[in-house]
Design an enzyme around this catalytic site. Sequence first.
Site, short mmCIF file in Angstrom:
data_model
loop_
_atom_site.label_atom_id
_atom_site.label_comp_id
_atom_site.label_asym_id
_atom_site.label_seq_id
_atom_site.Cartn_x
_atom_site.Cartn_y
_atom_site.Cartn_z
NE ARG A 286 26.70 -2.73 30.95
CZ ARG A 286 27.32 -3.89 30.83
NH1 ARG A 286 26.64 -5.00 30.84
NH2 ARG A 286 28.63 -3.95 30.74
NE ARG B 160 23.31 -13.86 29.52
CZ ARG B 160 23.46 -15.15 29.71
NH1 ARG B 160 22.52 -15.98 29.36
NH2 ARG B 160 24.57 -15.61 30.23
CG ASP C 9 25.76 -10.92 38.58
OD1 ASP C 9 25.36 -11.39 37.51
OD2 ASP C 9 26.55 -11.52 39.33
NE ARG D 170 21.52 -13.75 33.46
CZ ARG D 170 22.76 -14.26 33.52
NH1 ARG D 170 22.96 -15.42 34.06
NH2 ARG D 170 23.77 -13.58 33.06
CE1 TYR E 133 30.65 -18.18 39.01
CE2 TYR E 133 28.58 -18.12 40.20
CZ TYR E 133 29.27 -18.21 39.01
OH TYR E 133 28.60 -18.35 37.84
O1 CP3 Z 1 17.52 -12.20 34.86
C1 CP3 Z 1 17.86 -11.05 34.51
O2 CP3 Z 1 17.84 -10.72 33.33
C2 CP3 Z 1 18.21 -10.05 35.57
C3 CP3 Z 1 19.55 -9.87 35.90
C4 CP3 Z 1 20.49 -11.01 36.24
C5 CP3 Z 1 21.83 -11.01 35.81
N1 CP3 Z 1 22.47 -12.05 36.39
C6 CP3 Z 1 22.41 -10.01 34.92
C7 CP3 Z 1 23.67 -10.31 34.22
C8 CP3 Z 1 20.31 -12.13 37.07
C9 CP3 Z 1 19.05 -12.62 37.76
C10 CP3 Z 1 21.58 -12.77 37.16
C11 CP3 Z 1 21.82 -13.96 37.98
C12 CP3 Z 1 23.10 -14.66 37.87
N2 CP3 Z 1 24.35 -14.13 37.72
C13 CP3 Z 1 23.24 -16.04 38.05
C14 CP3 Z 1 22.11 -16.98 38.35
C15 CP3 Z 1 21.31 -17.32 37.14
C16 CP3 Z 1 21.89 -18.36 36.26
O3 CP3 Z 1 22.17 -18.04 35.09
O4 CP3 Z 1 22.04 -19.52 36.71
C17 CP3 Z 1 24.61 -16.36 37.93
C18 CP3 Z 1 25.22 -17.72 38.02
C19 CP3 Z 1 25.31 -15.13 37.74
C20 CP3 Z 1 26.77 -14.92 37.61
C21 CP3 Z 1 27.07 -14.33 36.28
N3 CP3 Z 1 26.95 -12.99 35.99
C22 CP3 Z 1 27.41 -15.00 35.07
C23 CP3 Z 1 27.66 -16.49 34.94
C24 CP3 Z 1 27.49 -14.03 34.06
C25 CP3 Z 1 27.72 -14.25 32.58
C26 CP3 Z 1 29.03 -13.78 32.09
C27 CP3 Z 1 28.95 -13.53 30.60
O5 CP3 Z 1 29.29 -12.42 30.17
O6 CP3 Z 1 28.53 -14.45 29.86
C28 CP3 Z 1 27.19 -12.79 34.66
C29 CP3 Z 1 27.12 -11.49 33.98
C30 CP3 Z 1 25.76 -10.95 33.78
N4 CP3 Z 1 24.79 -10.90 34.73
C31 CP3 Z 1 25.26 -10.37 32.59
C32 CP3 Z 1 23.95 -9.95 32.87
C33 CP3 Z 1 23.02 -9.21 31.95
C34 CP3 Z 1 26.04 -10.21 31.29
C35 CP3 Z 1 27.01 -9.07 31.46
C36 CP3 Z 1 27.03 -8.11 30.31
O7 CP3 Z 1 26.03 -7.93 29.59
O8 CP3 Z 1 28.09 -7.46 30.18
#
Ligand code: CP3
Length: 363
Positions: A53, A44, A89, A40, A172
């Site tokens: 974004r 973020r 994602d 991640r 999910y």
């Molecule tokens: O690692 C990286 O930075 C690359 C991109 C990446 C994202 N998600 C971008 C993202 C990766 C590798 C993921 C994997 C992912 N997504 C996982 C597995 C990793 C882990 O944390 O265990 C899971 C469970 C998800 C599902 C998911 N997507 C969640 C739980 C969330 C968070 C929701 C939140 O807003 O807190 C996301 C959204 C997400 N995926 C964001 C990013 C940068 C945030 C969205 C935003 O910035 O608007």
Amino acid sequence: MSFDALPADHPLATGATADSALVAALEGRTPTHRPVWFMRQAGRSLPEYLKVREGTTMLESCLEPALAAEITLQPVRRYGVDAGIFFSDIVVPLKVAGVGVDIAPGVGPVFDHPIRTMADVDALPALGEPGDGSAVDVALDPIREAVRLTVAQLGSTPLIGFAGAPFTLAAYMVQGRPSRDHMAARELMWSAPDVWEALVSWTSRAAGLFLRAQVLAGASAVQLFDSWAGSLSEAAYVEKCAGGSRAALMAVADLGVPRIHFAANAGHLLDPMGAAGATALGVDYRTGLDEASRAVGGRFPLQGNIDPAMLAAPVSTLTAHVQDVLDRGSEAPGHVVNLGHGMPPHADPDVVKRVVELVHERG
Ligand code: CP3
């Protein structure tokens, strides 16, 4: 390792990334230095991410190739990490297949129709085969384009492609949204084994298609995120989930790229995770890398496992912790430094940069 099955212009085939620190460590060869990247790392916490974004939803930005490439490159530029992780994602392959899913800010993936019955599984979109020109194959084109744009700019820095593991995706889809204990999915696997098996078969093919598209377009390694597998007993993991992970990872096995398998809270699953088609294991921060290496008989390069909470610690505490991770990691046949779970959204980019410098100085 032979990369004959990859396109001739792939960065592993041309040699651009074949001897990078990441690929060498993941193959158990001696790297020029200890490689480091962060789960991640894209998005973020970075102000430049929040800026680009603005005005797009998370899933829209994943399907805009130039934007996805730019976000992937941001942390590589800022931190000097040894790999990019593709900005996307785990639900993107489901979205492009036509599943009703969105990512709710601050929540995570939310599905229109939770999966509970065989009729629900039967109603999922047909997936086809890799490269068969089917609707799903074509819908993956923005992903391929984003990967191509990214690797062209990364040069000798490898790109890691990824997918959600079949269990994590299924958890999910059954729950319909994030949950703490994944109870609905864990109940379904025992109450309706045939529905569970059909769903995991579907999610493993979706994950496999997503991984293969990224690798053929230029990713030099892959990581399967089995984020929630730690909620399972070893017996449940082996019987109900490992086969799906193996199928997803095997979708790229013929291409010769390293295959990292990561789960959080899963010290008790390292052995079966290794047996499920991985060539390297990601370890979360709760299990020391020396202990993890012993648990798998020293057979796997390991990745991890700085405690994300330590990024908030005073410099001396953080430095001692990173040194400890480096020392313990030396016991594995290869070590890629990473966090022991995802980057906290509020992590200070200057602290993250200092960790990279520390690893490069000492590793
Ligand atoms: O690692 C990286 O930075 C690359 C991109 C990446 C994202 N998600 C971008 C993202 C990766 C590798 C993921 C994997 C992912 N997504 C996982 C597995 C990793 C882990 O944390 O265990 C899971 C469970 C998800 C599902 C998911 N997507 C969640 C739980 C969330 C968070 C929701 C939140 O807003 O807190 C996301 C959204 C997400 N995926 C964001 C990013 C940068 C945030 C969205 C935003 O910035 O608007």
